[in-house]
Design a protein around this motif. Structure first.
Motif, PDB file in Angstrom:
ATOM      1  N   ALA A  60       1.080  -1.194   0.039  1.00 28.07           N
ATOM      2  CA  ALA A  60       0.089   0.024  -0.034  1.00 28.07           C
ATOM      3  C   ALA A  60       0.789   1.026  -0.002  1.00 28.07           C
ATOM      4  N   PHE A  61       0.176   2.318  -0.289  1.00 27.06           N
ATOM      5  CA  PHE A  61       0.983   3.549  -0.622  1.00 27.06           C
ATOM      6  C   PHE A  61       0.401   4.803   0.308  1.00 27.06           C
ATOM      7  N   VAL A  62       1.282   5.811   0.849  1.00 27.91           N
ATOM      8  CA  VAL A  62       0.281   6.881   1.374  1.00 27.91           C
ATOM      9  C   VAL A  62       1.478   8.054   0.718  1.00 27.91           C
ATOM     10  N   ARG A  63       0.934   9.029   0.328  1.00 26.70           N
ATOM     11  CA  ARG A  63       1.445  10.165  -0.184  1.00 26.70           C
ATOM     12  C   ARG A  63       2.187  10.893   0.798  1.00 26.70           C
ATOM     13  N   THR A  92       3.081  13.266   6.446  1.00 28.90           N
ATOM     14  CA  THR A  92       1.685  12.842   5.656  1.00 28.90           C
ATOM     15  C   THR A  92       0.856  13.712   6.015  1.00 28.90           C
ATOM     16  N   ALA A  93       0.961  15.011   6.678  1.00 33.46           N
ATOM     17  CA  ALA A  93       0.173  15.972   7.044  1.00 33.46           C
ATOM     18  C   ALA A  93      -0.389  16.722   5.941  1.00 33.46           C
ATOM     19  N   PRO A  94       0.118  16.913   4.815  1.00 32.10           N
ATOM     20  CA  PRO A  94      -0.673  17.587   3.732  1.00 32.10           C
ATOM     21  C   PRO A  94      -2.054  16.929   3.371  1.00 32.10           C
ATOM     22  N   ASP A  95      -2.023  15.613   3.386  1.00 32.57           N
ATOM     23  CA  ASP A  95      -3.205  14.974   3.016  1.00 32.57           C
ATOM     24  C   ASP A  95      -3.992  14.485   4.111  1.00 32.57           C
ATOM     25  N   HIS A  96      -3.633  14.947   5.218  1.00 27.97           N
ATOM     26  CA  HIS A  96      -4.424  14.703   6.695  1.00 27.97           C
ATOM     27  C   HIS A  96      -4.228  13.419   6.927  1.00 27.97           C
ATOM     28  N   VAL A  97      -3.057  12.581   6.527  1.00 28.81           N
ATOM     29  CA  VAL A  97      -3.053  11.077   6.896  1.00 28.81           C
ATOM     30  C   VAL A  97      -1.980  11.226   8.180  1.00 28.81           C
ATOM     31  N   GLU A  98      -2.506  10.236   9.078  1.00 32.81           N
ATOM     32  CA  GLU A  98      -1.682  10.416  10.432  1.00 32.81           C
ATOM     33  C   GLU A  98      -1.739   8.684  11.010  1.00 32.81           C
ATOM     34  N   ALA A  99      -0.607   8.485  11.649  1.00 28.75           N
ATOM     35  CA  ALA A  99      -0.539   7.046  12.463  1.00 28.75           C
ATOM     36  C   ALA A  99      -1.481   7.090  13.326  1.00 28.75           C
TER      37      ALA A  99
END
Length: 82
Positions: free
Chosen positions: A36-39, A55-62
């Protein structure tokens, strides 16, 4: 999604399928687990050649809320810009 960072720490991400997979990468009946990938954006490079990415610009967090991670350069792929 699971990420093992440059320090060997396992990070888990939970989000909608389109965040981690593109196009037909994940369809009903596809065997899991699969890559899988995350920008992310590179925000720095440390003396040990490890990259710091966000990963903050796409609002993705652990799951622990972290958005910056130390990763090895070979863990990244350049995005195709079409």
């Amino acid at each position: 999604m699971r990420l093992v960072d440059a320090d060997g720490r396992t990070r888990f991400f939970v989000d909608k399928v389109p965040i981690f997979f593109v196009d037909d990468d994940i369809l009903p009946g596809v065997a899991l687990p699969r890559p899988a990938f995350v920008r992310c954006h590179v925000v720095g490079q440390q003396e040990d050649q490890v990259l710091v990415v966000s990963t903050a610009p796409d609002h993705v967090e652990a799951e622990d809320g972290a958005t910056q991670f130390r990763v090895r350069p070979n863990q990244l792929e350049r995005a195709n810009r079409s």
